[in-house]
Write a protein that holds these residues in place. Structure first.
Motif, PDB file in Angstrom:
ATOM      1  N   LEU A  11     -45.081   4.296   6.292  1.00  0.00           N
ATOM      2  CA  LEU A  11     -46.285   5.102   6.341  1.00  0.00           C
ATOM      3  C   LEU A  11     -46.138   6.496   7.012  1.00  0.00           C
ATOM      4  N   GLU A  12     -45.331   6.455   8.198  1.00  0.00           N
ATOM      5  CA  GLU A  12     -44.946   7.740   8.727  1.00  0.00           C
ATOM      6  C   GLU A  12     -44.245   8.918   7.722  1.00  0.00           C
ATOM      7  N   GLN A  13     -43.370   8.330   6.934  1.00  0.00           N
ATOM      8  CA  GLN A  13     -42.523   8.949   5.909  1.00  0.00           C
ATOM      9  C   GLN A  13     -43.715   9.436   4.748  1.00  0.00           C
ATOM     10  N   GLN A  14     -44.394   8.710   4.345  1.00  0.00           N
ATOM     11  CA  GLN A  14     -45.474   9.193   3.395  1.00  0.00           C
ATOM     12  C   GLN A  14     -46.438  10.326   4.161  1.00  0.00           C
ATOM     13  N   LEU A  15     -46.846  10.198   5.424  1.00  0.00           N
ATOM     14  CA  LEU A  15     -47.523  11.470   6.118  1.00  0.00           C
ATOM     15  C   LEU A  15     -46.643  12.522   6.058  1.00  0.00           C
ATOM     16  N   SER A  16     -45.363  12.499   6.211  1.00  0.00           N
ATOM     17  CA  SER A  16     -44.566  13.640   6.290  1.00  0.00           C
ATOM     18  C   SER A  16     -44.593  14.323   5.072  1.00  0.00           C
ATOM     19  N   VAL A  17     -44.731  13.654   3.819  1.00  0.00           N
ATOM     20  CA  VAL A  17     -44.408  14.041   2.444  1.00  0.00           C
ATOM     21  C   VAL A  17     -45.761  14.965   2.362  1.00  0.00           C
ATOM     22  N   LEU A  18     -46.907  14.295   2.744  1.00  0.00           N
ATOM     23  CA  LEU A  18     -48.180  14.964   2.635  1.00  0.00           C
ATOM     24  C   LEU A  18     -48.336  16.047   3.347  1.00  0.00           C
ATOM     25  N   LYS A  19     -47.763  16.170   4.492  1.00  0.00           N
ATOM     26  CA  LYS A  19     -47.802  17.388   5.354  1.00  0.00           C
ATOM     27  C   LYS A  19     -46.878  18.471   4.752  1.00  0.00           C
ATOM     28  N   ALA A  20     -45.751  17.919   4.330  1.00  0.00           N
ATOM     29  CA  ALA A  20     -44.829  18.967   3.695  1.00  0.00           C
ATOM     30  C   ALA A  20     -45.507  19.524   2.488  1.00  0.00           C
ATOM     31  N   ARG A  21     -46.242  19.088   1.759  1.00  0.00           N
ATOM     32  CA  ARG A  21     -46.894  19.411   0.448  1.00  0.00           C
ATOM     33  C   ARG A  21     -48.101  20.063   0.998  1.00  0.00           C
ATOM     34  N   GLY A  22     -48.692  20.488   2.169  1.00  0.00           N
ATOM     35  CA  GLY A  22     -49.557  21.321   2.463  1.00  0.00           C
ATOM     36  C   GLY A  22     -50.874  20.672   2.752  1.00  0.00           C
ATOM     37  N   LEU A  23     -50.935  19.146   2.939  1.00  0.00           N
ATOM     38  CA  LEU A  23     -52.202  18.503   3.538  1.00  0.00           C
ATOM     39  C   LEU A  23     -52.251  18.739   5.003  1.00  0.00           C
ATOM     40  N   LEU A  32     -52.282   7.579   9.666  1.00  0.00           N
ATOM     41  CA  LEU A  32     -51.538   6.499   9.508  1.00  0.00           C
ATOM     42  C   LEU A  32     -52.500   5.253   9.148  1.00  0.00           C
ATOM     43  N   ALA A  33     -53.655   5.188   9.867  1.00  0.00           N
ATOM     44  CA  ALA A  33     -54.514   3.806   9.802  1.00  0.00           C
ATOM     45  C   ALA A  33     -55.319   4.142   8.162  1.00  0.00           C
ATOM     46  N   CYS A  34     -55.373   5.420   7.612  1.00  0.00           N
ATOM     47  CA  CYS A  34     -56.054   5.530   6.272  1.00  0.00           C
ATOM     48  C   CYS A  34     -55.045   5.249   5.366  1.00  0.00           C
ATOM     49  N   LEU A  35     -54.001   5.693   5.848  1.00  0.00           N
ATOM     50  CA  LEU A  35     -52.914   5.232   4.447  1.00  0.00           C
ATOM     51  C   LEU A  35     -52.602   3.647   4.499  1.00  0.00           C
ATOM     52  N   SER A  36     -52.486   3.271   5.938  1.00  0.00           N
ATOM     53  CA  SER A  36     -52.405   1.667   5.880  1.00  0.00           C
ATOM     54  C   SER A  36     -53.594   0.931   5.083  1.00  0.00           C
ATOM     55  N   ARG A  37     -54.640   1.426   5.323  1.00  0.00           N
ATOM     56  CA  ARG A  37     -55.924   0.640   4.730  1.00  0.00           C
ATOM     57  C   ARG A  37     -56.011   0.953   3.264  1.00  0.00           C
ATOM     58  N   PHE A  38     -55.861   2.114   3.003  1.00  0.00           N
ATOM     59  CA  PHE A  38     -56.085   2.540   1.511  1.00  0.00           C
ATOM     60  C   PHE A  38     -54.995   2.547   0.662  1.00  0.00           C
ATOM     61  N   ALA A  39     -53.990   2.978   1.128  1.00  0.00           N
ATOM     62  CA  ALA A  39     -52.470   3.213   0.389  1.00  0.00           C
ATOM     63  C   ALA A  39     -52.529   4.434  -0.310  1.00  0.00           C
ATOM     64  N   TYR A  40     -51.205   4.704  -0.216  1.00  0.00           N
ATOM     65  CA  TYR A  40     -50.920   6.228  -0.582  1.00  0.00           C
ATOM     66  C   TYR A  40     -51.415   6.347  -2.164  1.00  0.00           C
ATOM     67  N   TYR A  41     -50.977   5.536  -3.100  1.00  0.00           N
ATOM     68  CA  TYR A  41     -51.214   5.757  -4.375  1.00  0.00           C
ATOM     69  C   TYR A  41     -52.626   5.511  -4.805  1.00  0.00           C
ATOM     70  N   ARG A  42     -53.319   4.818  -4.166  1.00  0.00           N
ATOM     71  CA  ARG A  42     -54.884   4.685  -4.266  1.00  0.00           C
ATOM     72  C   ARG A  42     -55.520   6.089  -3.852  1.00  0.00           C
ATOM     73  N   LEU A  43     -55.176   6.774  -2.694  1.00  0.00           N
ATOM     74  CA  LEU A  43     -55.705   7.743  -2.286  1.00  0.00           C
ATOM     75  C   LEU A  43     -55.245   8.896  -3.161  1.00  0.00           C
ATOM     76  N   SER A  44     -54.055   8.877  -3.800  1.00  0.00           N
ATOM     77  CA  SER A  44     -53.525   9.831  -4.749  1.00  0.00           C
ATOM     78  C   SER A  44     -54.732  10.436  -5.820  1.00  0.00           C
ATOM     79  N   ALA A  45     -55.532   9.329  -6.428  1.00  0.00           N
ATOM     80  CA  ALA A  45     -56.493   9.522  -7.369  1.00  0.00           C
ATOM     81  C   ALA A  45     -57.571  10.488  -6.740  1.00  0.00           C
ATOM     82  N   TYR A  46     -57.862  10.578  -5.464  1.00  0.00           N
ATOM     83  CA  TYR A  46     -58.882  11.273  -4.747  1.00  0.00           C
ATOM     84  C   TYR A  46     -58.389  12.770  -4.349  1.00  0.00           C
TER      85      TYR A  46
END
Length: 84
Positions: A11-23, A32-46
């Motif tokens: 989850l920490e690495q996923q968050l780092s990727v998102l930040k590196a991409r400008g989020l 991290l709680a959001c990524l844990s609850r919803f998952a990276y790929y589910r959020l990616s649609a939004y």
């Protein structure tokens, strides 16, 4: 059948990727709680409509094609994604 080749990211690495991409993320613990609850790929649609685009020429058809980039539009934040 093809093998899955993408590496596992924590989850920490996923968050780092998102930040590196400008989020923009104001609270890492909540993110991290959001990524844990919803998952990276589910959020990616939004966050899909919040990614930058570019127009490229499609060689085979000769038409112009809009291509979605990995980087987020300026001032995009995780709250916008969650609200969607």
């Amino acid at each position: 059948m093809s093998l899955y080749t993408k590496p596992f990211l924590t989850l920490e690495q996923q968050l780092s990727v998102l930040k590196a991409r400008g989020l923009s993320v104001s609270d890492d613990v909540a993110a991290l709680a959001c990524l844990s609850r919803f998952a990276y790929y589910r959020l990616s649609a939004y966050w899909y409509p919040l990614r930058e685009t570019t127009v490229v020429a499609h060689v085979a058809s000769g038409r112009m094609v809009v291509q979605r980039l990995d980087h987020f539009k300026a001032d995009t934040n995780l709250q916008q994604v969650i609200h969607l």
